[in-house]
Design a protein around this motif. Structure first.
Motif, PDB file in Angstrom:
ATOM      1  N   HIS A   1       7.592 -13.568  -4.660  1.00 17.21           N
ATOM      2  CA  HIS A   1       6.172 -13.313  -4.965  1.00 17.21           C
ATOM      3  C   HIS A   1       5.351 -13.672  -3.739  1.00 17.21           C
ATOM      4  O   HIS A   1       4.422 -14.468  -3.795  1.00 17.21           O
ATOM      5  CB  HIS A   1       5.729 -14.098  -6.184  1.00 17.21           C
ATOM      6  N   TYR A   2       5.748 -13.109  -2.621  1.00 17.53           N
ATOM      7  CA  TYR A   2       5.079 -13.352  -1.343  1.00 17.53           C
ATOM      8  C   TYR A   2       4.845 -11.988  -0.696  1.00 17.53           C
ATOM      9  O   TYR A   2       5.805 -11.326  -0.271  1.00 17.53           O
ATOM     10  CB  TYR A   2       5.970 -14.236  -0.462  1.00 17.53           C
ATOM     11  N   GLY A   3       3.589 -11.535  -0.657  1.00 15.22           N
ATOM     12  CA  GLY A   3       3.291 -10.215  -0.104  1.00 15.22           C
ATOM     13  C   GLY A   3       4.143  -9.147  -0.775  1.00 15.22           C
ATOM     14  O   GLY A   3       4.299  -9.138  -1.992  1.00 15.22           O
ATOM     15  N   MET A   4       4.722  -8.256   0.030  1.00 11.05           N
ATOM     16  CA  MET A   4       5.590  -7.207  -0.511  1.00 11.05           C
ATOM     17  C   MET A   4       7.076  -7.519  -0.278  1.00 11.05           C
ATOM     18  O   MET A   4       7.913  -6.625  -0.229  1.00 11.05           O
ATOM     19  CB  MET A   4       5.245  -5.860   0.147  1.00 11.05           C
ATOM     20  N   GLN A   5       7.387  -8.813  -0.131  1.00 17.09           N
ATOM     21  CA  GLN A   5       8.752  -9.207   0.220  1.00 17.09           C
ATOM     22  C   GLN A   5       9.798  -8.833  -0.831  1.00 17.09           C
ATOM     23  O   GLN A   5      10.963  -8.639  -0.500  1.00 17.09           O
ATOM     24  CB  GLN A   5       8.769 -10.725   0.433  1.00 17.09           C
TER      25      GLN A   5
ATOM     26  N   GLN B   1       5.225  -0.936   5.918  1.00 14.29           N
ATOM     27  CA  GLN B   1       4.514  -0.394   4.763  1.00 14.29           C
ATOM     28  C   GLN B   1       3.154  -1.058   4.587  1.00 14.29           C
ATOM     29  O   GLN B   1       2.147  -0.373   4.373  1.00 14.29           O
ATOM     30  CB  GLN B   1       5.348  -0.589   3.506  1.00 14.29           C
ATOM     31  N   ALA B   2       3.125  -2.391   4.661  1.00 14.50           N
ATOM     32  CA  ALA B   2       1.858  -3.097   4.456  1.00 14.50           C
ATOM     33  C   ALA B   2       0.858  -2.716   5.542  1.00 14.50           C
ATOM     34  O   ALA B   2      -0.348  -2.593   5.289  1.00 14.50           O
ATOM     35  CB  ALA B   2       2.093  -4.601   4.428  1.00 14.50           C
ATOM     36  N   THR B   3       1.349  -2.528   6.757  1.00 13.64           N
ATOM     37  CA  THR B   3       0.457  -2.128   7.851  1.00 13.64           C
ATOM     38  C   THR B   3      -0.116  -0.740   7.584  1.00 13.64           C
ATOM     39  O   THR B   3      -1.325  -0.516   7.710  1.00 13.64           O
ATOM     40  CB  THR B   3       1.235  -2.146   9.189  1.00 13.64           C
ATOM     41  N   ASN B   4       0.751   0.185   7.171  1.00 13.22           N
ATOM     42  CA  ASN B   4       0.275   1.545   6.863  1.00 13.22           C
ATOM     43  C   ASN B   4      -0.741   1.544   5.730  1.00 13.22           C
ATOM     44  O   ASN B   4      -1.758   2.233   5.777  1.00 13.22           O
ATOM     45  CB  ASN B   4       1.458   2.442   6.484  1.00 13.22           C
ATOM     46  N   LEU B   5      -0.453   0.750   4.702  1.00 15.08           N
ATOM     47  CA  LEU B   5      -1.309   0.755   3.508  1.00 15.08           C
ATOM     48  C   LEU B   5      -2.697   0.184   3.789  1.00 15.08           C
ATOM     49  O   LEU B   5      -3.661   0.540   3.116  1.00 15.08           O
ATOM     50  CB  LEU B   5      -0.653  -0.071   2.394  1.00 15.08           C
ATOM     51  N   THR B   6      -2.783  -0.709   4.769  1.00 19.73           N
ATOM     52  CA  THR B   6      -4.073  -1.348   5.029  1.00 19.73           C
ATOM     53  C   THR B   6      -4.749  -0.765   6.267  1.00 19.73           C
ATOM     54  O   THR B   6      -5.727  -1.315   6.753  1.00 19.73           O
ATOM     55  CB  THR B   6      -3.895  -2.873   5.202  1.00 19.73           C
ATOM     56  N   SER B   7      -4.211   0.344   6.768  1.00 14.40           N
ATOM     57  CA  SER B   7      -4.813   0.933   7.970  1.00 14.40           C
ATOM     58  C   SER B   7      -5.856   1.990   7.595  1.00 14.40           C
ATOM     59  O   SER B   7      -5.948   2.431   6.453  1.00 14.40           O
ATOM     60  CB  SER B   7      -3.721   1.528   8.861  1.00 14.40           C
ATOM     61  N   ILE B   8      -6.666   2.374   8.571  1.00 14.66           N
ATOM     62  CA  ILE B   8      -7.633   3.451   8.403  1.00 14.66           C
ATOM     63  C   ILE B   8      -7.240   4.558   9.368  1.00 14.66           C
ATOM     64  O   ILE B   8      -7.205   4.299  10.570  1.00 14.66           O
ATOM     65  CB  ILE B   8      -9.067   2.975   8.707  1.00 14.66           C
ATOM     66  N   PRO B   9      -6.891   5.769   8.920  1.00 17.47           N
ATOM     67  CA  PRO B   9      -6.811   6.132   7.495  1.00 17.47           C
ATOM     68  C   PRO B   9      -5.558   5.552   6.828  1.00 17.47           C
ATOM     69  O   PRO B   9      -4.582   5.229   7.488  1.00 17.47           O
ATOM     70  CB  PRO B   9      -6.737   7.656   7.544  1.00 17.47           C
ATOM     71  N   TYR B  10      -5.692   5.483   5.521  1.00 17.10           N
ATOM     72  CA  TYR B  10      -4.630   5.012   4.630  1.00 17.10           C
ATOM     73  C   TYR B  10      -3.362   5.827   4.827  1.00 17.10           C
ATOM     74  O   TYR B  10      -3.398   7.049   4.902  1.00 17.10           O
ATOM     75  CB  TYR B  10      -5.162   5.228   3.227  1.00 17.10           C
ATOM     76  N   GLN B  11      -2.247   5.118   4.901  1.00 18.01           N
ATOM     77  CA  GLN B  11      -0.972   5.834   4.940  1.00 18.01           C
ATOM     78  C   GLN B  11      -0.095   5.348   3.805  1.00 18.01           C
ATOM     79  O   GLN B  11       0.356   4.196   3.784  1.00 18.01           O
ATOM     80  CB  GLN B  11      -0.269   5.574   6.260  1.00 18.01           C
ATOM     81  N   TRP B  12       0.130   6.233   2.848  1.00 16.38           N
ATOM     82  CA  TRP B  12       0.894   5.892   1.638  1.00 16.38           C
ATOM     83  C   TRP B  12       2.374   5.729   1.968  1.00 16.38           C
ATOM     84  O   TRP B  12       2.887   6.358   2.893  1.00 16.38           O
ATOM     85  CB  TRP B  12       0.642   6.981   0.592  1.00 16.38           C
ATOM     86  N   ILE B  13       3.067   4.888   1.214  1.00 16.14           N
ATOM     87  CA  ILE B  13       4.483   4.600   1.489  1.00 16.14           C
ATOM     88  C   ILE B  13       5.419   5.726   1.099  1.00 16.14           C
ATOM     89  O   ILE B  13       6.577   5.735   1.513  1.00 16.14           O
ATOM     90  CB  ILE B  13       4.958   3.304   0.783  1.00 16.14           C
ATOM     91  N   GLY B  14       4.949   6.645   0.261  1.00 18.09           N
ATOM     92  CA  GLY B  14       5.824   7.733  -0.182  1.00 18.09           C
ATOM     93  C   GLY B  14       6.860   7.250  -1.184  1.00 18.09           C
ATOM     94  O   GLY B  14       6.829   6.100  -1.628  1.00 18.09           O
ATOM     95  N   GLU B  15       7.759   8.145  -1.515  1.00 20.97           N
ATOM     96  CA  GLU B  15       8.780   7.832  -2.522  1.00 20.97           C
ATOM     97  C   GLU B  15       9.967   7.124  -1.851  1.00 20.97           C
ATOM     98  O   GLU B  15      10.228   7.311  -0.662  1.00 20.97           O
ATOM     99  CB  GLU B  15       9.246   9.129  -3.194  1.00 20.97           C
TER     100      GLU B  15
ATOM    101  N   SER C   1      10.437  -1.176   6.506  1.00 20.93           N
ATOM    102  CA  SER C   1      10.308  -2.577   6.099  1.00 20.93           C
ATOM    103  C   SER C   1       8.981  -2.788   5.383  1.00 20.93           C
ATOM    104  O   SER C   1       8.048  -2.004   5.544  1.00 20.93           O
ATOM    105  CB  SER C   1      10.364  -3.469   7.337  1.00 20.93           C
ATOM    106  N   PRO C   2       8.865  -3.862   4.607  1.00 23.25           N
ATOM    107  CA  PRO C   2       7.583  -4.183   3.982  1.00 23.25           C
ATOM    108  C   PRO C   2       6.471  -4.357   5.020  1.00 23.25           C
ATOM    109  O   PRO C   2       5.305  -4.114   4.712  1.00 23.25           O
ATOM    110  CB  PRO C   2       7.840  -5.495   3.254  1.00 23.25           C
ATOM    111  N   TYR C   3       6.817  -4.766   6.246  1.00 25.59           N
ATOM    112  CA  TYR C   3       5.792  -4.940   7.285  1.00 25.59           C
ATOM    113  C   TYR C   3       5.204  -3.605   7.704  1.00 25.59           C
ATOM    114  O   TYR C   3       3.991  -3.456   7.833  1.00 25.59           O
ATOM    115  CB  TYR C   3       6.386  -5.625   8.523  1.00 25.59           C
TER     116      TYR C   3
END
Ligand SMILES: O=C1O[C@H]([C@@H](O)CO)C(O)=C1O
Length: 549
Positions: A105-109, A151-165, A147-149
């Motif tokens: 339960h730490y970030g997206m780990q 993904q988390a970077t993409n998700l919080t960037s502008i523009p948003y980059q979704w993680i996909g399936e 990696s979660p890193y």
């Protein structure tokens, strides 16, 4: 009985779906070891963080932590995450028979592979409302090659980059990515780590399958070729038995199903899991139901069952609605509630970023854990203004979210200790036209009664009349279906501060979280191992033992 476990957390290269990828392992394993105990046992887990460059915190999902709030394992809520080289000792009692799980339960780990199952059998002399000859545990997860890193970077960037399936679906940590055209050092279809999982049965006998979903994103269907399943347990609570060909399971849920090995023993049978609710781009996950005397590695020559259509939302809603308490294990809910909190789930823009909000508030966790701040009366740690209990009733849940001005806040809901609270989760359109998603909501520290599900916008005076107060199931995780609502009731009888959040990792990261506080003044003082971040550093400095000469 006391179970004293020592877990070393480390990164390992794994070929879980034949593709080489780092995973977070416990004593070298992903999924981690199963905890198997009996009701009333004490579990002590010494978690040694050997990750070198990354913190860790482990949550015991479904365990209410009554009297052991400091062991809930939630970074930012009950503890500071444990730094590399440090050890954190979790201690709690498993007080209710059933199927549970644990995970980071730490970030997206969590999505990097830190998860496993907790199996609690009844106290000696007590029985369950069903019988079986043997059992198997099945951990379902989805697997990304990024990696979660990233993904988390993409998700919080502008523009948003979704993680996909996800790239693969795993059954007990095994999947099959298509290695064609990839170098064998990167993807090796014959690596033993990605052999299909198999579950052996003796013809004629009945088995309990304990199934847990720890997906990062995916809602799943689970099925066994040629075999019906009878659902008997959900999230540690007994279910009025019903038969189904496919079990829908959302991230954070556990189920037990019974199957009888009543088919021809001349061959093995497929077990499959497939993505539902989102348009799949992930191959079906598979394992083998191995009938004695066949070889456990023999693939059936049949075509694996494809599972239901991903967009058959009606059958998913019907299955959710059919899960009721077993007749001899009904725990009646209070007939009325003291408070109703409406939570509108929306996707929003906040400062150019894409976030998720509840009543227009996208939640962020403070640097200092809530429970320590509450115990110390630190009012500067989180927003003291109460979180909103409702939303504009004129809101059109079918239009593309027009409330682009969400706020970011650390605010919480403060509940009267022992009061009864209704939570109505209300779904809506995302920022994409004609799109509303399924969100599995998980509550820490309590089970809640599932009072009902419905379509469209919840109406307290009409829909509230239809609540099931007769035999509602109790759960800790429940789906909110597209364009619908889900009504829950719980008693705020566990002192502390508890997180309630969407169990989809990226949605949790992007603010789809609320917190419920009640009776936190009754919680014992924080152990030193829970400290070390934010304002808690000042507390450690006060301890004589840590003052340098
Ligand atoms: O949070 C999400 O973002 C995407 C999409 O809404 C925008 O790319 C998606 O499917 C989510 O679940």
């Amino acid at each position: 009985v006391v179970h004293n476990l020592t877990w070393e957390i480390s990164y390992q290269y794994k070929y879980l779906d034949c593709y080489k990828k780092l995973s977070v392992a416990i004593n070298g394993m992903t999924p981690g070891p199963e905890i198997s105990a009996a009701e009333g046992d004490t579990i002590i887990v010494n978690v040694i963080n050997n990750l070198l460059m990354e913190n860790v915190a482990i949550h015991w999902h479904g365990i209410r932590q009554i009297g052991s709030q400091w062991s809930d394992g939630t970074d930012g809520v009950t503890q500071c995450a444990t730094m590399p080289g440090d050890t954190f000792t979790y201690q709690f009692v498993v007080d209710k028979a059933g199927t549970y799980m644990y995970h980071s339960h730490y970030g997206m780990q969590r999505e990097a592979g830190l998860y496993g199952m907790i199996k609690v059998s009844p106290r000696a002399g007590e029985s369950e409302p069903f019988t079986y000859d043997g059992e198997h545990s099945i951990v379902l997860s989805d697997w990304y090659h990024s990696s979660p890193y990233e993904q988390a970077t993409n998700l919080t960037s502008i523009p948003y980059q979704w993680i996909g399936e996800p790239q693969s679906l795993l059954i007990n940590g095994r999947g099959k990515y298509d290695c064609a055209n990839l170098d064998a050092t990167v993807c090796n279809a014959t690596n033993p780590e990605c052999l299909r999982s198999n579950f052996t049965v003796s013809p004629g006998l009945t088995y309990r399958l304990r199934i847990a979903s720890l997906t990062s994103l995916s809602a799943l269907s689970f099925q066994i070729e040629g075999h019906n399943m009878t659902v008997v347990e959900a999230d540690g609570n007994y279910v009025a038995p019903f038969a189904t060909q496919n079990l829908y399971i959302y991230s954070g849920e556990t189920y037990s199903v019974l199957i009888t090995a009543n088919q021809s023993s001349s061959r093995n049978y497929w077990i499959t899991t497939n993505v539902v609710s989102r348009k799949p781009a992930t191959p079906v996950g598979s394992a083998i139901l191995n009938y004695i005397p066949n070889h456990s590695g023999d693939d059936p020559s049949t075509i694996p069952p494809p599972g239901p259509l991903w967009n058959d939302t009606e059958s998913r809603k019907a299955q959710s609605a059919s899960i009721k308490a077993e007749k001899d294990h009904i725990q009646s809910p209070p007939s009325t509630s003291d408070k109703t909190i409406l939570l509108l789930n929306t996707q929003n823009t906040f400062q150019g970023r894409t976030v998720w909000s509840l009543n227009n508030v996208s939640h962020s966790l403070p640097d200092t854990p809530y429970l320590i701040a509450l115990k110390k009366n630190w009012t500067d740690v989180f927003d003291q203004a109460p979180a909103p209990e409702s939303y504009d009733q004129g809101y059109d849940i079918y239009s593309v979210a027009n409330n682009t001005n969400a706020i970011s806040s650390t605010s919480i809901y403060r509940l009267t200790f022992n009061s009864t609270v209704d939570v109505i989760l209300q779904n809506a359109n995302t920022m994409t036209k004609n799109d509303s998603e399924t969100h599995p909501w998980h509550l820490h520290g309590h089970d809640f009664w599932v009072l009902g599900y419905g379509d469209d916008k919840f109406n307290l005076s009409t829909d509230g009349q239809k609540f099931n107060l007769v035999n509602p199931i109790m759960k800790n995780t429940v789906p909110l279906h597209p364009y619908g609502w889900t009504a829950l009731r719980f008693r705020a009888d566990n002192p502390g501060v508890w997180i309630f959040h969407c169990h989809i990792e990226p949605h949790f990261l992007l603010g789809m979280t609320v917190l419920f506080e009640s009776g936190s003044e009754m919680v014992a003082d924080p152990p030193q191992q829970n400290m070390g971040c934010g304002k808690t550093k000042s507390l450690i400095m006060q301890q004589p033992s840590s003052v340098s000469p």
